[in-house]
Motif scaffolding. Structure first.
Motif, PDB file in Angstrom:
ATOM      1  N   GLU A   1      38.912  13.402  18.951  1.00  0.00           N
ATOM      2  CA  GLU A   1      39.906  14.390  18.565  1.00  0.00           C
ATOM      3  C   GLU A   1      41.304  13.771  18.569  1.00  0.00           C
ATOM      4  OE1 GLU A   1      40.025  17.612  16.646  1.00  0.00           O
ATOM      5  OE2 GLU A   1      38.203  17.272  17.821  1.00  0.00           O
ATOM      6  N   GLY A   2      41.996  13.882  17.436  1.00  0.00           N
ATOM      7  CA  GLY A   2      43.347  13.341  17.322  1.00  0.00           C
ATOM      8  C   GLY A   2      43.416  11.853  17.066  1.00  0.00           C
ATOM      9  N   VAL A   3      42.266  11.186  16.935  1.00  0.00           N
ATOM     10  CA  VAL A   3      42.236   9.734  16.717  1.00  0.00           C
ATOM     11  C   VAL A   3      42.527   9.411  15.249  1.00  0.00           C
ATOM     12  CG1 VAL A   3      40.697   7.713  16.635  1.00  0.00           C
ATOM     13  CG2 VAL A   3      40.688   9.227  18.641  1.00  0.00           C
ATOM     14  N   ASP A   4      43.423   8.470  15.029  1.00  0.00           N
ATOM     15  CA  ASP A   4      43.781   8.044  13.674  1.00  0.00           C
ATOM     16  C   ASP A   4      42.868   6.938  13.160  1.00  0.00           C
ATOM     17  OD1 ASP A   4      46.329   9.619  13.280  1.00  0.00           O
ATOM     18  OD2 ASP A   4      46.866   8.486  15.086  1.00  0.00           O
ATOM     19  N   ALA A   5      42.463   6.023  14.061  1.00  0.00           N
ATOM     20  CA  ALA A   5      41.651   4.884  13.629  1.00  0.00           C
ATOM     21  C   ALA A   5      40.687   4.475  14.731  1.00  0.00           C
ATOM     22  CB  ALA A   5      42.542   3.696  13.253  1.00  0.00           C
ATOM     23  N   VAL A   6      39.505   4.025  14.315  1.00  0.00           N
ATOM     24  CA  VAL A   6      38.488   3.498  15.217  1.00  0.00           C
ATOM     25  C   VAL A   6      38.364   1.997  14.985  1.00  0.00           C
ATOM     26  CG1 VAL A   6      36.010   3.448  15.736  1.00  0.00           C
ATOM     27  CG2 VAL A   6      37.163   5.641  15.363  1.00  0.00           C
ATOM     28  N   ILE A   7      38.360   1.223  16.054  1.00  0.00           N
ATOM     29  CA  ILE A   7      38.030  -0.206  15.987  1.00  0.00           C
ATOM     30  C   ILE A   7      36.738  -0.369  16.776  1.00  0.00           C
ATOM     31  CG2 ILE A   7      38.771  -2.570  16.441  1.00  0.00           C
ATOM     32  CD1 ILE A   7      41.653  -1.612  16.367  1.00  0.00           C
ATOM     33  N   HIS A   8      35.660  -0.625  16.051  1.00  0.00           N
ATOM     34  CA  HIS A   8      34.316  -0.586  16.643  1.00  0.00           C
ATOM     35  C   HIS A   8      33.825  -2.007  16.919  1.00  0.00           C
ATOM     36  CE1 HIS A   8      30.377   0.682  17.630  1.00  0.00           C
ATOM     37  NE2 HIS A   8      29.819   0.578  16.439  1.00  0.00           N
ATOM     38  N   LEU A   9      33.975  -2.424  18.177  1.00  0.00           N
ATOM     39  CA  LEU A   9      33.583  -3.766  18.607  1.00  0.00           C
ATOM     40  C   LEU A   9      32.255  -3.792  19.340  1.00  0.00           C
ATOM     41  CD1 LEU A   9      36.974  -5.009  20.168  1.00  0.00           C
ATOM     42  CD2 LEU A   9      36.216  -5.266  17.797  1.00  0.00           C
ATOM     43  N   SER A  10      31.818  -2.660  19.873  1.00  0.00           N
ATOM     44  CA  SER A  10      30.686  -2.687  20.797  1.00  0.00           C
ATOM     45  C   SER A  10      29.375  -3.048  20.113  1.00  0.00           C
ATOM     46  CB  SER A  10      30.539  -1.336  21.506  1.00  0.00           C
ATOM     47  OG  SER A  10      30.117  -0.345  20.604  1.00  0.00           O
ATOM     48  N   SER A  11      28.594  -3.875  20.789  1.00  0.00           N
ATOM     49  CA  SER A  11      27.242  -4.243  20.345  1.00  0.00           C
ATOM     50  C   SER A  11      26.595  -5.031  21.469  1.00  0.00           C
ATOM     51  CB  SER A  11      27.282  -5.090  19.065  1.00  0.00           C
ATOM     52  OG  SER A  11      27.802  -6.383  19.332  1.00  0.00           O
ATOM     53  N   VAL A  12      25.298  -5.285  21.324  1.00  0.00           N
ATOM     54  CA  VAL A  12      24.636  -6.239  22.215  1.00  0.00           C
ATOM     55  C   VAL A  12      24.905  -7.607  21.605  1.00  0.00           C
ATOM     56  CG1 VAL A  12      22.459  -7.011  23.199  1.00  0.00           C
ATOM     57  CG2 VAL A  12      22.879  -4.571  22.882  1.00  0.00           C
TER      58      VAL A  12
END
Length: 311
Positions: free
Chosen positions: A61-72
């Motif tokens: 909620e209210g987030v402008d951008a996602v930086i998706h780094l998570s992984s195995v």
């Protein structure tokens, strides 16, 4: 901007998050913290210890951008528990992208991997080549890319295929080539090279984290980008280490023939420029080790740590 960063306590995330805060962004740092939390408190930083597989724990909620780094991260860890790898690196990516679209997130930056190409004899591996992922890790990254790209009409989508990252992070990794060879030399006075003729692309951790910041601030550059600026043989990396650390280089046979190089001309065309090299990483690691800042910690080896502490 308000940013949601997954894998924020990882090798790259621990370097990236302070840079985002320096730029004045508000950061929600989301991580399961298998390897601890090395981020320092900051007024604009909200730490959330959570599991990316549990989408109900993810508040965008209210987030402008996602930086998706998570992984195995990396092939051996991905192969430890394939089901876990697919759940974290693929299914969770799908749920996260879908949630982002539904709440109106404007920008989604996805950390893929240069290893999605598999083993390639191409002299220049560019973004338009067919992908031949070999391991569970590679396959989930390829699927993650396809999932995120399916939302490109709903938000700005930027995908990075990094080369092998090197250099210092407070949440260090000593199981990637440059860092591993440098630590061997520092601790043992000896570098063991398996094969040595395999070529690997490399990128300094400051450059890859600067790239995520660059893309965040330049949403006009969409699509998929390779990010690797030094295609080096493992033997050449060992020789570079030897320039800064007095160590014997021992070459032994290898059953790993993988050799590939990436071309990052598309990224360079955006105006982004790397600032550091593999030599910089080696010199910095050696200096930090001599100061007692860099230590040989068990949690810096993903595979062993996951086997003993996580799974």
């Amino acid at each position: 901007m308000k940013l949601f960063v997954t894998g924020a306590c990882g090798y790259k995330g621990t370097v990236l998050v302070p840079k985002l805060l320096e730029h004045g962004h508000e950061v929600v740092a989301f991580d399961i913290q298998w390897f601890g939390n090395h981020l320092l408190p900051h007024p604009n930083l909200t730490m959330v210890k959570g599991d990316i597989r549990n989408i109900d724990e993810v508040d965008l909620e209210g987030v402008d951008a996602v930086i998706h780094l998570s992984s195995v991260a990396n092939d051996p860890c991905g192969d430890l528990d394939p089901k876990l790898t697919w759940e974290i690196s693929c299914l969770a990516t799908m749920q996260l992208a879908d949630r982002a679209k539904r709440v109106g997130v404007k920008q989604f930056i996805y950390a893929s991997s240069g290893s999605v190409y598999g083993v390639s004899d191409e002299p220049q591996v560019t973004e338009d080549l067919e992908l031949f992922p070999l391991s569970e890790y590679n396959k989930t990254k390829m699927c993650g890319e396809r999932i995120v790209l399916s939302y490109e009409n709903d938000m700005t989508v930027q995908i990075v295929r990094p080369a092998t990252v090197c250099g210092y992070s407070p949440r260090m990794r000593l199981d990637v080539s440059v860092n591993m060879l440098t630590m061997q030399a520092l601790e043992n006075g000896k570098i063991t090279v398996f094969g040595g003729e395999q070529t690997r692309p490399n990128i300094h951790i400051d450059d890859i984290t600067d790239l995520y910041v660059f893309l965040l601030h330049n949403p006009q550059h969409t699509g998929v980008y390779n990010a690797g600026f030094e295609n080096l043989k493992i033997r050449e990396i060992a020789e570079m280490v030897g320039e800064h650390v007095d160590a014997e280089v021992v070459v032994t046979p290898s059953n790993d023939p993988r050799s590939y190089r990436v071309n990052s001309d598309k990224l360079l065309a955006t105006g982004f420029r790397p600032k550091k090299t593999v030599r910089d990483a080696i010199r910095e690691l050696a200096g930090l080790h001599s100061q007692g800042v860099l230590k040989n910690e068990p949690s810096f080896y993903n595979l062993n740590w996951m086997q003993e502490e996580v799974l």
